[in-house]
Design an enzyme around this catalytic site. Structure first.
Site, PDB file in Angstrom:
ATOM      1  N   HIS A   1       0.578  -1.213  -0.082  1.00  0.00           N
ATOM      2  CA  HIS A   1       0.135   0.159   0.123  1.00  0.00           C
ATOM      3  C   HIS A   1       0.879   1.112   0.001  1.00  0.00           C
ATOM      4  O   HIS A   1       2.112   1.208   0.198  1.00  0.00           O
ATOM      5  CB  HIS A   1      -0.995  -0.121   1.245  1.00  0.00           C
ATOM      6  CG  HIS A   1      -0.343   0.051   2.764  1.00  0.00           C
ATOM      7  ND1 HIS A   1       0.349  -0.739   3.149  1.00  0.00           N
ATOM      8  CD2 HIS A   1      -0.554   1.203   3.295  1.00  0.00           C
ATOM      9  CE1 HIS A   1       0.799  -0.539   4.377  1.00  0.00           C
ATOM     10  NE2 HIS A   1       0.305   0.937   4.611  1.00  0.00           N
TER      11      HIS A   1
ATOM     12  N   HIS B   1       1.477   3.888   1.832  1.00  0.00           N
ATOM     13  CA  HIS B   1       1.905   4.708   2.843  1.00  0.00           C
ATOM     14  C   HIS B   1       3.597   4.883   2.744  1.00  0.00           C
ATOM     15  O   HIS B   1       4.128   3.860   2.584  1.00  0.00           O
ATOM     16  CB  HIS B   1       1.565   4.100   4.234  1.00  0.00           C
ATOM     17  CG  HIS B   1       0.062   4.372   4.381  1.00  0.00           C
ATOM     18  ND1 HIS B   1      -0.710   3.707   5.468  1.00  0.00           N
ATOM     19  CD2 HIS B   1      -0.645   5.663   4.213  1.00  0.00           C
ATOM     20  CE1 HIS B   1      -1.799   4.373   5.444  1.00  0.00           C
ATOM     21  NE2 HIS B   1      -1.928   5.292   4.902  1.00  0.00           N
TER      22      HIS B   1
ATOM     23  N   ASP C   1       6.009   4.873   4.930  1.00  0.00           N
ATOM     24  CA  ASP C   1       6.810   3.897   5.778  1.00  0.00           C
ATOM     25  C   ASP C   1       6.841   2.680   5.170  1.00  0.00           C
ATOM     26  O   ASP C   1       7.712   1.644   5.598  1.00  0.00           O
ATOM     27  CB  ASP C   1       6.362   3.863   7.119  1.00  0.00           C
ATOM     28  CG  ASP C   1       4.891   3.523   7.233  1.00  0.00           C
ATOM     29  OD1 ASP C   1       4.123   3.822   6.300  1.00  0.00           O
ATOM     30  OD2 ASP C   1       4.733   2.583   8.278  1.00  0.00           O
ATOM     31  N   HIS C   2       5.961   2.186   4.140  1.00  0.00           N
ATOM     32  CA  HIS C   2       6.076   1.115   3.481  1.00  0.00           C
ATOM     33  C   HIS C   2       6.739   1.002   1.978  1.00  0.00           C
ATOM     34  O   HIS C   2       7.204   0.241   1.280  1.00  0.00           O
ATOM     35  CB  HIS C   2       4.848   0.488   3.043  1.00  0.00           C
ATOM     36  CG  HIS C   2       4.217   0.042   4.441  1.00  0.00           C
ATOM     37  ND1 HIS C   2       4.006  -1.128   4.888  1.00  0.00           N
ATOM     38  CD2 HIS C   2       3.648   0.871   5.550  1.00  0.00           C
ATOM     39  CE1 HIS C   2       3.543  -1.242   6.086  1.00  0.00           C
ATOM     40  NE2 HIS C   2       3.350  -0.045   6.624  1.00  0.00           N
TER      41      HIS C   2
ATOM     42  N   HIS D   1      -7.401  -0.429   5.552  1.00  0.00           N
ATOM     43  CA  HIS D   1      -6.660   0.325   5.964  1.00  0.00           C
ATOM     44  C   HIS D   1      -6.195   1.606   4.987  1.00  0.00           C
ATOM     45  O   HIS D   1      -6.550   2.734   5.218  1.00  0.00           O
ATOM     46  CB  HIS D   1      -5.237  -0.341   6.358  1.00  0.00           C
ATOM     47  CG  HIS D   1      -4.098   0.441   6.505  1.00  0.00           C
ATOM     48  ND1 HIS D   1      -4.106   1.206   7.834  1.00  0.00           N
ATOM     49  CD2 HIS D   1      -2.808   0.728   5.971  1.00  0.00           C
ATOM     50  CE1 HIS D   1      -3.001   1.765   7.865  1.00  0.00           C
ATOM     51  NE2 HIS D   1      -2.194   1.602   6.787  1.00  0.00           N
TER      52      HIS D   1
ATOM     53  N   ASP E   1      -0.434  -3.608   6.287  1.00  0.00           N
ATOM     54  CA  ASP E   1      -1.062  -3.209   7.673  1.00  0.00           C
ATOM     55  C   ASP E   1      -2.650  -3.385   7.558  1.00  0.00           C
ATOM     56  O   ASP E   1      -3.306  -2.754   8.122  1.00  0.00           O
ATOM     57  CB  ASP E   1      -1.331  -1.398   7.507  1.00  0.00           C
ATOM     58  CG  ASP E   1       0.259  -0.989   7.691  1.00  0.00           C
ATOM     59  OD1 ASP E   1       1.151  -1.886   7.991  1.00  0.00           O
ATOM     60  OD2 ASP E   1       0.681   0.168   7.822  1.00  0.00           O
TER      61      ASP E   1
ATOM     62  N   HIS F   1       4.228  -4.312  10.856  1.00  0.00           N
ATOM     63  CA  HIS F   1       4.530  -3.518  12.237  1.00  0.00           C
ATOM     64  C   HIS F   1       4.808  -4.607  13.449  1.00  0.00           C
ATOM     65  O   HIS F   1       4.184  -5.564  13.316  1.00  0.00           O
ATOM     66  CB  HIS F   1       3.734  -2.493  12.470  1.00  0.00           C
ATOM     67  CG  HIS F   1       3.631  -1.085  11.454  1.00  0.00           C
ATOM     68  ND1 HIS F   1       4.588  -0.253  11.829  1.00  0.00           N
ATOM     69  CD2 HIS F   1       2.794  -1.029  10.476  1.00  0.00           C
ATOM     70  CE1 HIS F   1       4.371   0.461  11.009  1.00  0.00           C
ATOM     71  NE2 HIS F   1       3.333   0.368   9.991  1.00  0.00           N
TER      72      HIS F   1
HETATM   73 ZN   LIG Z   1       0.011   1.937   6.483  1.00  0.00          ZN
END
Ligand SMILES: [Zn+2]
Length: 253
Positions: free
Chosen positions: A53, A55, A57-58, A111, A128, A166
């Site tokens: 996805h 985001h 941080d990914h 998410h 996530d 995570h």
């Molecule tokens: Zn995320």
């Protein structure tokens, strides 16, 4: 086949999967340094990047890693992921030559709306969406969408290893125990997670059998959860559970 959870950023995991020939893929690289260090230590070659996805941080290091290692990026159809070589969606199959792995793609909106999961070789890379003993926040999707997504993942075989994005397991266990205090499997999982973190190792992957036994978001029909969440229908119970998790804070030790 070797599988590693590389800690990245504050509490992310980048998953590194390599075949016996030394070709490797990574899932959701939010940061380059842990991937470069793991490749240097093992001598493996990065050929493929899978993204779940959009985001940061990914996906933050995907373009950098792809450029420096010549790796191919597979990503969902979402313009917020600017750089991708192969766009994938629900029911697609990702067939790789090196490493010699293949994955089925499952759309898991909730998410985010374009979130996907990758399933193959007994592994589930779910970003996530599903966490160990928890699930992702509903930033874009509805409770009904997230519940349907989690139920698609929960239908995979018991022994499937859940490779999530995570390290949230200890907080998730504390929240789950507040609603499901008599669940012995959950108590054992909480103890195991405490020991794993004390030893400095990841609490994941878990298995889907573990998650079906412990994860309240997969257990909204269990008597303890029905009692805790009220008499609403399944989607109302799920929405209430997610609201309570959003408000939950880990008690001070
Ligand atoms: Zn995320």
């Amino acid at each position: 086949m070797t599988l590693l959870a590389l800690p990245a950023l504050a509490d992310n995991y980048i998953w590194l999967l390599a075949d016996a020939g030394g070709s490797a893929l990574v899932v959701d690289p939010g940061e380059s340094a842990p991937v470069d260090a793991a490749l240097a230590a093992s001598g493996q070659r990065l050929t493929t990047i899978l993204l779940t996805h959009h985001h940061p941080d990914h996906i933050g290091a995907a373009a950098d890693l792809a450029a420096r290692h010549g790796a191919t990026i597979h990503a969902p159809r979402d313009e917020r992921i600017a750089v991708a070589d192969v766009r994938i969606g629900d029911h697609d199959r990702v067939e790789l030559a090196e490493p010699a792995f293949a994955f089925d793609v499952i759309a898991v909106p909730g998410h985010t709306l374009s979130h996907v999961a990758y399933v193959g070789h007994g592994l589930l890379f779910c970003g996530d969406t599903l966490f160990s003993v928890g699930c992702g926040r509903l930033f874009e999707g509805t409770p009904a969408q997230m519940l349907a997504s989690l139920e698609r993942l929960a239908a995979l075989p018991d022994e499937t290893r859940v490779c999530c994005g995570h390290e949230y397991t200890r907080t998730n266990c504390a929240f789950a125990r507040s609603l499901d205090p008599a669940n012995a499997a959950l108590a054992a999982r909480a103890e195991q997670a405490d020991a794993q973190r004390a030893a400095g190792v990841p609490t994941v992957p878990s298995t889907l059998a573990d998650e079906r036994a412990c994860n309240p978001f997969l257990r909204i029909d269990a008597p303890a959860l029905r009692k805790a969440l009220g008499d609403g229908d399944r989607i109302e119970r799920f929405a209430e559970l997610r609201r309570r998790k959003d408000a939950f804070r880990m008690p001070a030790p």
